[in-house]
Design a protein around this motif. Sequence first.
Motif, mmCIF file in Angstrom:
data_model
loop_
_atom_site.group_PDB
_atom_site.id
_atom_site.type_symbol
_atom_site.label_atom_id
_atom_site.label_comp_id
_atom_site.label_asym_id
_atom_site.label_seq_id
_atom_site.Cartn_x
_atom_site.Cartn_y
_atom_site.Cartn_z
ATOM 1 N N VAL A 1 0.871 -1.239 -0.126
ATOM 2 C CA VAL A 1 -0.050 -0.027 -0.138
ATOM 3 C C VAL A 1 0.907 1.389 -0.004
ATOM 4 N N LYS B 1 0.233 4.577 -0.451
ATOM 5 C CA LYS B 1 -0.649 5.776 -0.145
ATOM 6 C C LYS B 1 0.160 6.761 0.551
ATOM 7 N N TYR B 2 1.313 6.218 1.375
ATOM 8 C CA TYR B 2 2.045 7.362 2.233
ATOM 9 C C TYR B 2 3.429 7.403 1.312
ATOM 10 N N ASN C 1 -5.437 4.454 -2.008
ATOM 11 C CA ASN C 1 -7.136 4.595 -1.648
ATOM 12 C C ASN C 1 -7.211 6.064 -1.921
ATOM 13 N N ILE D 1 -8.143 0.644 -2.875
ATOM 14 C CA ILE D 1 -8.585 -0.091 -1.673
ATOM 15 C C ILE D 1 -9.446 0.895 -0.912
ATOM 16 N N MET E 1 -13.027 -8.339 1.011
ATOM 17 C CA MET E 1 -11.796 -7.518 1.771
ATOM 18 C C MET E 1 -12.618 -7.098 2.938
ATOM 19 N N ILE F 1 -11.107 -4.589 6.853
ATOM 20 C CA ILE F 1 -10.163 -4.229 7.705
ATOM 21 C C ILE F 1 -10.537 -4.764 9.112
ATOM 22 N N MET G 1 -3.112 -5.916 7.738
ATOM 23 C CA MET G 1 -2.632 -4.748 7.401
ATOM 24 C C MET G 1 -1.122 -4.914 8.367
ATOM 25 N N SER G 2 -0.233 -3.973 8.448
ATOM 26 C CA SER G 2 0.906 -4.012 8.993
ATOM 27 C C SER G 2 0.709 -4.456 10.377
ATOM 28 N N ARG H 1 -2.705 -6.515 2.721
ATOM 29 C CA ARG H 1 -2.419 -5.051 2.148
ATOM 30 C C ARG H 1 -1.430 -4.208 3.190
ATOM 31 N N LEU H 2 -0.102 -4.534 2.970
ATOM 32 C CA LEU H 2 0.713 -3.682 3.869
ATOM 33 C C LEU H 2 1.381 -2.250 3.381
ATOM 34 N N GLY H 3 1.138 -1.359 4.323
ATOM 35 C CA GLY H 3 1.534 -0.263 3.866
ATOM 36 C C GLY H 3 2.841 0.254 4.383
ATOM 37 N N SER H 4 2.521 0.451 5.962
ATOM 38 C CA SER H 4 3.817 1.066 6.641
ATOM 39 C C SER H 4 4.862 0.503 6.774
HETATM 40 C C1 LIG Z 1 -3.875 2.251 4.506
HETATM 41 C C2 LIG Z 1 -4.488 1.084 4.349
HETATM 42 C C3 LIG Z 1 -4.028 -0.416 4.326
HETATM 43 C C4 LIG Z 1 -2.202 -0.182 4.988
HETATM 44 O O1 LIG Z 1 -2.434 0.406 6.411
HETATM 45 P P1 LIG Z 1 -0.747 -0.008 6.992
HETATM 46 O O2 LIG Z 1 -1.158 -0.254 8.542
HETATM 47 O O3 LIG Z 1 0.070 1.038 6.650
HETATM 48 O O4 LIG Z 1 -0.350 -1.430 6.797
HETATM 49 C C5 LIG Z 1 -4.386 -1.308 4.254
HETATM 50 N N1 LIG Z 1 -5.767 -1.361 3.762
HETATM 51 C C6 LIG Z 1 -6.520 -0.317 3.545
HETATM 52 C C7 LIG Z 1 -8.017 -0.266 3.276
HETATM 53 C C8 LIG Z 1 -6.062 1.068 3.862
HETATM 54 O O5 LIG Z 1 -6.605 2.092 3.730
#
Ligand SMILES: *Cc1c(COP(=O)(O)O)cnc(C)c1O
Length: 224
Positions: free
Chosen positions: A35, A37-38, A58, A80, A164, A166, A200-201, A216-219
């Motif tokens: 992910v 986005k940042y 996103n 996402i 999907m 969260i 997620m992370s 879905r791994l962002g940070s």
């Molecule tokens: C931002 C986001 C993520 C990733 O989040 P992290 O905590 O940074 O891994 C995953 N899924 C969705 C829907 C998000 O908005």
Amino acid sequence: MTEIEHKIYIDSVIRRVETARLRVSGHHIVKIIAVSKYSTAQEIETLYEIGQRAYGENKVQDLKAKSEALEELPLEWHFIGNLQKNKINNLLDIRPTLFQALDSLELAEELQKKLLAKGMTLSCLMQINSAKEDSKHGFMPEEALSMYKKITKECPNIKLKGVMSIGAHSEDKELIKKSFETTYEIYKQLPSATICSMGMSNDFELAIECGSNMVRLGSIMFNK
Ligand SMILES: *Cc1c(COP(=O)(O)O)cnc(C)c1O
């Protein structure tokens, strides 16, 4: 970080995913969506060079800007975030690989109209509000199965591939686990669904343990 340090860092993340999936089964394959986005297009390119192909955004405008900046690379783009109706055409013009946040029947109907007009199909995941939180979008668990069937039947240009979710917004691991189990139970009942996107992370290992096959791994992927 130097390139070597970066590789070592990413390997450590991949190893955690690998360990979690092997605890389920050697046959349980988990796909990582980075992910972004940042992160900047430059940071995506750096991650691509060490092997990461699939990215998630996103916001439609960010997805457009980054996918255009990186159009030379064979990347896979996932959307996402919550999609506003007035952004549907913009999203479709980018032709994302997967829209992971189909969160209402009204959105499905609107998408179907636009897809039909453009002669396109779109692969989607149904978003489940598994912990029934006011702050989150998505279908309630008890309506998910019937809505999935209804959308499959009434929106032929939407290709539903699974769900999907969260994880519950909580410090309590049991509550988060319960929200993943709720989503997985729905996933198992869906006709021909192949993707269960959760984790997620902060909770991906637990999500994989509960049956997720897409995280879905962002940070953590971008070390932020
Ligand atoms: C931002 C986001 C993520 C990733 O989040 P992290 O905590 O940074 O891994 C995953 N899924 C969705 C829907 C998000 O908005």
